[in-house]
Design an enzyme around this catalytic site. Structure first.
Site, PDB file in Angstrom:
ATOM      1  N   PHE A   2      76.260 -27.909  19.599  1.00  0.00           N
ATOM      2  CA  PHE A   2      75.378 -27.068  18.798  1.00  0.00           C
ATOM      3  C   PHE A   2      73.986 -27.697  18.745  1.00  0.00           C
ATOM      4  O   PHE A   2      73.839 -28.860  18.383  1.00  0.00           O
ATOM      5  CB  PHE A   2      75.955 -26.921  17.392  1.00  0.00           C
ATOM      6  CG  PHE A   2      75.253 -25.894  16.574  1.00  0.00           C
ATOM      7  CD1 PHE A   2      75.492 -24.547  16.783  1.00  0.00           C
ATOM      8  CD2 PHE A   2      74.327 -26.271  15.617  1.00  0.00           C
ATOM      9  CE1 PHE A   2      74.832 -23.587  16.030  1.00  0.00           C
ATOM     10  CE2 PHE A   2      73.666 -25.321  14.857  1.00  0.00           C
ATOM     11  CZ  PHE A   2      73.914 -23.980  15.069  1.00  0.00           C
ATOM     12  N   ASP A  40      66.429 -17.574  24.709  1.00  0.00           N
ATOM     13  CA  ASP A  40      66.351 -19.007  24.414  1.00  0.00           C
ATOM     14  C   ASP A  40      67.587 -19.739  24.934  1.00  0.00           C
ATOM     15  O   ASP A  40      67.480 -20.798  25.539  1.00  0.00           O
ATOM     16  CB  ASP A  40      66.168 -19.245  22.901  1.00  0.00           C
ATOM     17  CG  ASP A  40      67.153 -18.447  22.052  1.00  0.00           C
ATOM     18  OD1 ASP A  40      67.814 -17.544  22.596  1.00  0.00           O
ATOM     19  OD2 ASP A  40      67.266 -18.723  20.844  1.00  0.00           O
ATOM     20  N   ASP A  58      75.098 -18.987  25.722  1.00  0.00           N
ATOM     21  CA  ASP A  58      76.246 -19.766  25.239  1.00  0.00           C
ATOM     22  C   ASP A  58      77.484 -19.192  25.942  1.00  0.00           C
ATOM     23  O   ASP A  58      77.804 -19.586  27.062  1.00  0.00           O
ATOM     24  CB  ASP A  58      76.293 -19.583  23.711  1.00  0.00           C
ATOM     25  CG  ASP A  58      77.091 -20.649  23.002  1.00  0.00           C
ATOM     26  OD1 ASP A  58      78.120 -21.065  23.556  1.00  0.00           O
ATOM     27  OD2 ASP A  58      76.709 -21.058  21.901  1.00  0.00           O
TER      28      ASP A  58
END
Ligand code: PRP
Length: 216
Positions: free
Chosen positions: A185, A133, A136
């Site tokens: 975020f 998904d 980071d």
């Protein structure tokens, strides 16, 4: 699971193409009213995600035609992408999942990964496509790819819906890239804050007060 104990800066960057067909910005539509009081704004709309997933599926269909592809989803976040993407790939597919957990503080990845659930299938000689998904720091995927390579698949590629800019700590070769987003975020479309928000059909930014309440 992602938690975020410290309030983040309120993101200002606009998504690449947030406009709807009529030119207006996407709005919250009460998909999950209980979540949406915590949402600051939508970063990537449901329509944009579905368009991207369809394009990725078409590319993968062309690239793997005539081969037996195994999709490997990285739990939990990738389960939504896995479901939509697999239905955009017009080929016979096999499925497997790994669940990994990163050692380290809640807000950052240490790069040392513990395998909570390993693959059910051997992948030696198989065409493997890892479904993520979000990338980071990149440390989780870096570890995972090194681990999977030792099992000698015929090919090993990655499809990632989201990649954060300027926070990636390792070079990764991502064959199928979705959206590049600011290093803020985000939740929705599989991504959580304290296990909530995964079932939103869009990617969104949370209000600072949603973090201030903390997980739990
Ligand atoms: C997310 C995501 C990746 C990882 C990326 O999983 O699904 O696996 O973080 O982070 P990195 O690039 O900094 O390593 P998370 O740990 O939130 O678990 P979850 O999918 O179960 O929520």
């Amino acid at each position: 699971m992602k938690t975020c104990l410290a309030p983040m800066s309120v993101p200002q960057a606009a998504p690449a193409d947030p406009a709807q067909d009529d030119g207006s910005l996407p709005t919250l539509v009460g998909h999950v009213a209980e979540y949406e009081r915590d949402i600051d704004r939508i970063l990537i709309s449901e329509r944009e995600i579905q368009d991207m997933v369809r394009k990725l599926g078409e590319r993968i269909t062309e690239d793997y035609r005539g081969r037996q592809l195994l999709l490997v989803g990285v739990l939990k976040g990738a389960f939504v992408l896995m479901a939509d993407l697999s239905r955009s790939i017009r080929l016979p597919l096999m499925f497997d999942f790994m669940d990994v957990s990163s050692y380290g503080a809640a807000t950052h990845t240490s790069g040392v990964v513990r395998i909570l659930k390993d693959l059910d299938h051997e992948i030696e000689g198989r065409d493997v496509l890892v479904v993520e998904d979000i990338i980071d720091s990149g440390l989780t995927l870096n570890y995972l790819l090194k681990n999977l390579r030792t099992r000698r698949p015929a090919s090993l590629e990655v499809v990632a819906l989201l990649q954060k800019t300027s926070v990636q700590q390792v070079e990764l070769d991502i064959r199928y890239e979705g959206f590049t987003i600011p290093p803020d975020f985000v939740v929705g479309y599989g991504l959580d804050f304290d296990e909530r928000f995964r079932n939103l059909p869009y990617i969104a930014l949370l209000k600072p007060e949603a973090y201030a309440e903390g997980p739990g």
